[in-house]
Enzyme design. Structure first.
Site, PDB file in Angstrom:
ATOM      1  CG  ASP A 205     -25.896 -38.797-136.793  1.00 25.91           C
ATOM      2  OD1 ASP A 205     -25.629 -38.053-135.831  1.00 25.91           O
ATOM      3  OD2 ASP A 205     -27.023 -38.858-137.311  1.00 25.91           O
ATOM      4  CD  GLU A 276     -27.349 -53.796-140.521  1.00 26.13           C
ATOM      5  OE1 GLU A 276     -27.722 -53.294-139.439  1.00 26.13           O
ATOM      6  OE2 GLU A 276     -26.240 -54.319-140.699  1.00 26.13           O
ATOM      7  CG  LEU A 277     -32.709 -50.795-145.163  1.00 31.01           C
ATOM      8  CD1 LEU A 277     -33.781 -50.796-146.228  1.00 31.01           C
ATOM      9  CD2 LEU A 277     -31.979 -49.466-145.113  1.00 31.01           C
ATOM     10  CB  CYS A 310     -29.716 -53.059-136.773  1.00 35.18           C
ATOM     11  SG  CYS A 310     -29.293 -51.386-137.305  1.00 35.18           S
TER      12      CYS A 310
END
Length: 539
Positions: A205, A276-277, A310
Site C-alpha cells: 500500500d 488471507e482475507l 485480521c
C-alpha cells in the site's frame, strides 16, 4: 456491582486518557535522505506521496510505477532469479538467518517506520518485529528439510524408484500487501518464497511503503541479490492488476471483495494464489473462565493495532452467569486505555490508518446506536489526539440487522453477546461467512480444546486471543470459508511457493507384459501382486 453501576462510577466526558507524547517527531524519523536511500532502484516513472495517520501530514514523496514499470520490475526479477535459484537451499537460508539478526539489531528503526506509516502503538509495532524474526528463524532453519528431495515407495518395490523434487514456482511470486502490517505481511510471504528460490515482486500500500523498502535494504545487507526482490509503488487499481497479470504465483492479503477479483484474475491465467482475507472473529468466555485473564486477553485481542488486525476479535460471547462480572472489568480496563502518537513504549492504542477507516468505524457505531445498541464505553472519534483516532469501543445490545453485527469493522469496536448453552454459543460463533481466528477462555483445557475443534476458523486459541496460534510458525495459519485460501507458516507456507515434480525410474522390468507373458498372464500377475502388497500393508 452491575455494569450500569460501574459505568456510572467512571468519569465521562474526557474519554480515554491521552498518553504523554514522545519528544521525537515524524520528521525526525522520515528524512529526505532516508527516502532517497530506500527508493533508490525502485522502478517508477511517476510520483506519489504517502501520509502519516498520526498527523495527516505528507511524510514522503515516492516513485509511482506504471504497468510498464511493473513489466520492467518483473523482467529484472526473472533475470536475477535464475542465479538465486541455482544456489543451494542452505545458502539461501543463511540469508534469512543473517536478516534475523540484523532485524533485531535495528528493530528501533523498523518500529519507527511502522508507527509513522500505520499510526499504531510501539508495542504493537514490536509485534511485527517479533513475527518476522520468528518466521526468518523458522525458515532459515527448516527450509532445507522442507525442500529436500523425498523418496517415496514406487509402483512396485525394488522395481520402481520415486523421488519428489520441489522447484521454485517458475520465476516470480507477485505479492500484494495491505497497510495494516507492512513489515509482517510483506516478509511473512516474501521470506518463504525467497528461500524456496523464487524472486518476488511486491506491491505494498502506498501509505506503508517505506517499511517493506527498509526491510528489503536489510535483506540485501544480509546477502540477498538486489534484483531478486522488487518493490513497485502506486494506485492499487492500476498497479495491482499489472502485478497479478505478470506473476507465476500470487500472494494476496486484503478484503474479500478484492481477493475474489485477484483469484479470478489469477485463475484466468492458470496460476495459483494464496489469499488471507477478512474476518469477524469471536472470543468465547465460558462460565469457568478466569475472568481477569479473559479480560486482559480480550483487551489485547480487540484493540491491538486499533483493531486493524485480521485476527482481532469483533465479537465476544460470554456466558450469562459471568457476563456482569466480565463486563464490569472489561469496561473499566478499556476506559483506562491510553491513546497517543508517542514513538516510545507506554501507549495503549494508536490511530486508525486513515479517513476511510475512521468513517467505516463511525458508521458502524453510529448506526448501531441509532437502532438501539448501547455504548458501554468509547464510541467517538478523538481529533484532539490525532485526525483519525477513535476510542476503543464496547457495544451491547447489537442486533443482526445492524451492520456491525456481520460486517468486518476493522477498528477498535467489539460487540458483546450473552449465551447460556455452549452448543448455542458454538453455533452463533460459526454463523458468519468468515472463519479466520477464534478464541476460547476456560480453566478446563480439555473442554476448551474440544470446543475449539468445533469452531469453523483456521486458527483457534485457548486462553489466548491470537498470538499463540499466529506465533506457532511451524503450524499452518489461514482462513476457512470467505476468510481465504491457502496457508502461511510451516510446511504448507513454503510449499505454496514450489512446484512438485515426481521423477520415477523403472529398473529391471517394465510395468508391461515381459518375460514371455501375454496380456492375460501379465494382468493375472499384477492382480496377485496387488493382493500381496495389501497383505504386506504397503502404502
Amino acid at each position: 456491582m452491575g455494569v450500569e453501576s460501574e459505568i456510572n462510577n467512571i468519569a465521562t466526558g474526557d474519554g480515554n486518557p491521552v498518553a504523554a507524547q514522545s519528544g521525537r517527531t515524524v520528521t525526525d524519523v522520515v528524512t529526505s535522505d532516508l527516502v532517497f536511500r530506500l527508493t533508490r532502484g525502485v522502478q517508477g516513472s511517476g510520483r506519489t506521496v504517502s501520509c502519516t495517520p498520526m498527523t495527516g501530514e505528507i511524510v514522503a514523496e515516492l516513485p509511482a510505477s506504471t504497468p510498464h514499470d511493473v513489466e520492467v520490475a518483473f523482467s529484472r526479477a526473472r533475470e536475477a532469479q535464475r542465479e538465486w535459484a541455482s544456489l543451494s537451499v542452505r545458502r539461501r537460508a543463511a540469508v534469512l538467518l543473517r536478516f534475523h539478526d540484523i532485524l533485531l539489531d535495528k528493530q528501533a528503526e523498523a518500529m519507527d517506520l511502522i508507527q509513522v506509516e500505520t499510526g499504531k502503538a510501539r508495542l504493537h509495532a514490536h509485534e511485527e518485529v517479533q513475527g518476522v524474526a520468528v518466521v526468518a528463524r523458522h525458515y532459515g532453519r527448516k527450509a532445507p528439510a522442507y525442500l529436500r528431495p523425498r523418496r517415496h515407495l514406487g509402483a512396485f518395490p525394488v522395481l520402481t524408484k520415486v523421488t519428489e523434487w520441489r522447484h521454485p514456482r517458475g520465476v516470480v511470486v507477485g505479492q500484494i500487501v495491505p497497510w495494516n502490517y507492512p513489515l509482517e505481511l510483506s516478509l511473512g510471504d516474501a521470506l518463504p518464497a525467497l528461500v524456496a528460490g523464487n524472486a518476488v515482486v511486491t506491491k505494498p500500500d502506498t501509505q506503508s511503503t517505506l517499511t517493506p523498502l527498509w526491510a528489503r535494504r536489510q535483506l540485501i545487507q544480509a546477502g540477498l541479490p538486489a534484483d531478486v526482490w522488487q518493490i513497485v509503488i502506486g494506485d492499487g487499481r492500476v498497479v495491482g492488476p499489472a502485478v497479478v497479470d505478470q506473476a507465476d504465483y500470487v500472494a494476496f492479503t486484503g478484503s474479500v471483495r478484492t481477493g475474489r477479483d485477484v483469484a479470478t484474475r489469477a485463475a484466468a491465467r492458470l496460476v495459483g494464489a494464496s489469499l488471507e482475507l477478512g474476518g469477524k472473529n469471536a472470543l468465547l468466555v465460558l462460565a469457568d473462565a478466569d475472568l481477569d485473564k479473559a479480560v486482559e486477553g480480550a483487551v489485547r485481542t480487540c484493540f491491538s493495532s486499533a483493531g486493524q488486525l485480521c485476527l482481532s476479535a469483533e465479537r465476544i460471547f460470554v456466558h450469562s452467569s459471568v457476563a456482569a462480572a466480565f463486563l464490569e472489568r472489561f469496561v473499566r480496563r478499556t476506559r483506562a486505555f491510553t491513546l497517543g502518537t508517542s514513538l516510545s513504549y507506554g501507549v495503549g492504542m494508536g490511530s486508525l490508518a486513515g479517513r476511510r477507516q475512521l468513517e467505516a468505524v463511525s458508521r458502524h457505531v453510529d448506526q448501531a446506536v441509532a437502532e438501539g445498541a448501547t455504548v458501554l464505553t468509547g464510541g467517538r472519534p478523538r481529533p484532539d489526539i490525532g485526525p483519525f483516532f477513535y476510542e476503543p469501543t464496547i457495544l451491547d445490545g447489537v442486533e443482526p440487522t445492524m451492520a456491525v453485527h456481520a460486517e468486518e469493522t476493522f477498528g477498535p469496536v467489539v460487540s458483546v453477546y450473552r449465551f447460556t448453552d455452549e452448543d448455542e454459543a458454538v453455533e452463533r460463533v460459526n454463523a458468519t461467512p468468515y472463519g479466520l481466528n477464534s478464541s476460547v477462555w476456560t480453566k478446563d483445557i480439555r473442554r476448551g480444546e474440544r470446543i475449539a475443534a468445533r469452531l469453523q476458523s483456521g486458527t483457534v486459541n485457548v486462553n489466548e486471543g491470537y498470538t499463540s496460534a499466529h506465533g506457532s510458525v511451524r503450524s499452518p495459519m489461514g482462513g476457512m470459508k470467505d476468510s481465504g485460501l491457502g496457508r502461511r507458516h510451516g510446511l504448507e507456507g513454503i510449499l505454496n511457493y514450489t512446484e512438485a515434480q515426481t521423477v520415477a525410474t523403472q529398473r529391471i522390468l517394465p510395468l508391461a507384459p515381459s518375460m514371455g507373458m501375454d496380456d492375460q498372464q501379465y494382468a493375472a500377475f499384477i492382480s496377485v501382486s496387488l493382493r500381496v502388497m495389501k497383505a504386506l500393508r504397503l502404502r
